[in-house]
Design an enzyme around this catalytic site. Structure first.
Site, PDB file in Angstrom:
ATOM      1  N   LYS A  36      17.116 111.946 -13.555  1.00 31.52           N
ATOM      2  CA  LYS A  36      18.510 112.404 -13.405  1.00 31.52           C
ATOM      3  C   LYS A  36      18.799 113.040 -12.053  1.00 31.52           C
ATOM      4  CE  LYS A  36      17.979 116.862 -15.627  1.00 31.52           C
ATOM      5  NZ  LYS A  36      17.586 117.409 -16.927  1.00 31.52           N
ATOM      6  N   ARG A 131      19.929 126.436 -25.036  1.00 32.84           N
ATOM      7  CA  ARG A 131      20.763 125.315 -24.619  1.00 32.84           C
ATOM      8  C   ARG A 131      20.860 124.443 -25.863  1.00 32.84           C
ATOM      9  NH1 ARG A 131      19.710 121.257 -19.578  1.00 32.84           N
ATOM     10  NH2 ARG A 131      18.676 120.079 -21.239  1.00 32.84           N
TER      11      ARG A 131
HETATM   12  C1  LIG Z   1      16.297 117.515 -17.002  1.00 35.60           C
HETATM   13  C2  LIG Z   1      15.579 117.465 -18.255  1.00 35.60           C
HETATM   14  C3  LIG Z   1      14.193 117.324 -18.263  1.00 35.60           C
HETATM   15  C4  LIG Z   1      13.371 117.274 -16.994  1.00 35.60           C
HETATM   16  O1  LIG Z   1      13.269 118.547 -16.431  1.00 35.60           O
HETATM   17  P1  LIG Z   1      12.370 118.853 -15.141  1.00 35.60           P
HETATM   18  O2  LIG Z   1      12.423 120.308 -15.002  1.00 35.60           O
HETATM   19  O3  LIG Z   1      13.003 118.120 -14.014  1.00 35.60           O
HETATM   20  O4  LIG Z   1      11.008 118.334 -15.437  1.00 35.60           O
HETATM   21  C5  LIG Z   1      13.555 117.258 -19.493  1.00 35.60           C
HETATM   22  N1  LIG Z   1      14.249 117.329 -20.646  1.00 35.60           N
HETATM   23  C6  LIG Z   1      15.582 117.472 -20.696  1.00 35.60           C
HETATM   24  C7  LIG Z   1      16.275 117.557 -22.003  1.00 35.60           C
HETATM   25  C8  LIG Z   1      16.294 117.552 -19.500  1.00 35.60           C
HETATM   26  O5  LIG Z   1      17.622 117.701 -19.538  1.00 35.60           O
END
Ligand SMILES: *Cc1c(COP(=O)(O)O)cnc(C)c1O
Length: 354
Positions: A36, A131
């Protein structure tokens, strides 16, 4: 070369990803590669897959559609709960989505039935970070209801910590997730393939030697791209922290006073104007701004300090040297700055092998 630009080194991302997937595999944990922060860049997704990630995790359906369009061949996981208004697009392109609301799962099932599909879901559980997530006491009920939807298959459960509130994944909350998985499986028969413990903030826990219990998956983004764990942003042994850098070009370079002159009101972005008088400094302006980066997320080279940023200008103190107009400065950047740079149409993305 064109500026500003992100220089992206695929070899370093490949190395980081292969190293982490190998280390985690030895602990019985698979990796979902999260794209992302790269705006779902298909080439980076391919690098992650080549390095051994099991699937691609993305928070936006648009990015998944773009990756599919570009021919990325992988299990696609939607990390953000689907919008009700997008369920048709989600079932068409996504193999598994993270979910917390029965109303959404119901709509996903209806959408999937229209095209004869079965859509996979991971039910997310709230374990303290506040969250997304089903409250633990409601999980059993949610599973029971979800099992009734004909075109939905529960693939697993998961949690996400170290995000909104910075809650550390530890033995306690990870054991809680494992126990929830055991309890669901003993109530409903073995139905959970995936128990996804979290993100790059879980690496300390994963390598601590603690019993990993039922956890068999992590979803990693930042650690693959930047070679850091995310609880303290410490570099991970053997990984590259400079796989992605930002280059911007100087458009003005002058000796200027270090503090402003005149009656001070607000700055353009509500930040504090400089108040420490350090005499005359060598100040440069770079042609990049808040539209393209998060100025707090830039790490300049030694001897250069970021002073501030407006929409389109980044001012830096270049110390004892006045740098020439047209010359470039290379910054390391954090996740927040990367996110904005990747999404800015004004920042070009260049693959390097440096
Ligand atoms: C963005 C995201 C991740 C990845 O997080 P990082 O800190 O970049 O490893 C994993 N799980 C969810 C639900 C996310 O939104």
């Amino acid at each position: 070369m064109t500026a500003p630009r992100l220089e992206i080194n695929f070899d370093k991302i490949l190395h980081n990803t292969a190293t982490l997937t190998t280390r985690l595999m030895a602990r019985g944990i698979s990796v979902t590669g999260v794209t992302k922060a790269t705006l779902g860049n298909p080439e980076i997704a391919d690098v992650l897959l080549q390095a051994g990630v099991q699937g691609i995790g993305e928070s936006r359906i648009e990015n998944i559609e773009a990756m599919r369009q570009a021919g990325v061949n992988a299990e696609m996981i939607l990390l953000r709960s689907p919008m009700m208004s997008q369920v048709d697009r989600v079932v068409a392109q996504v193999d598994i989505s993270h979910n917390t609301e029965l109303d959404v799962i119901n709509q996903l099932s209806i959408a999937a039935s229209k095209t004869g599909r079965v859509h996979g879901v991971i039910l997310m559980v709230e374990l303290g970070d506040l969250r997304e997530g089903i409250m633990p006491d409601d999980l059993e009920h949610t599973v029971r209801e979800t099992l009734r939807f004909p075109n939905i298959r529960i693939r697993g459960i998961g949690t996400n910590l170290a995000c909104r509130s910075g809650v550390s994944p530890d033995i306690q909350n990870m054991n809680e997730l494992s126990e929830l998985a055991n309890s669901i499986d003993s109530t409903f028969g073995p139905i959970l393939d995936i128990v996804s413990g979290g993100n790059s903030g879980n690496l300390d826990w994963a390598f601590s030697g603690a019993n990993i219990g039922r956890i068999n998956n992590l979803r990693l983004g930042e650690s693959l791209l930047f070679g850091v764990e995310t609880l303290h942003r410490e570099p991970i042994d053997g990984l590259h922290t400079d796989a992605i850098t930002l280059v911007a070009e100087i458009i003005e370079s002058k000796d200027k006073p270090s503090i402003p002159r005149g009656v001070i009101a607000q700055t353009a972005f509500g930040t504090r104007p400089p108040d420490e008088d350090r005499g005359t400094i060598a100040q440069s302006i770079l042609a990049i701004g808040r539209q393209d980066i998060d100025p707090d997320g830039l790490l300049p080279p030694t001897g250069i300090t970021v002073l501030g940023a407006s929409s389109d200008h980044l001012t830096v103190d270049t110390g004892t040297r006045r740098l020439p107009i047209g010359s470039e400065i290379t910054f390391q950047l954090n996740y927040s700055a990367l996110l904005r740079a990747m999404t800015s149409p004004f920042v070009s993305k260049v693959v390097t092998t440096r």
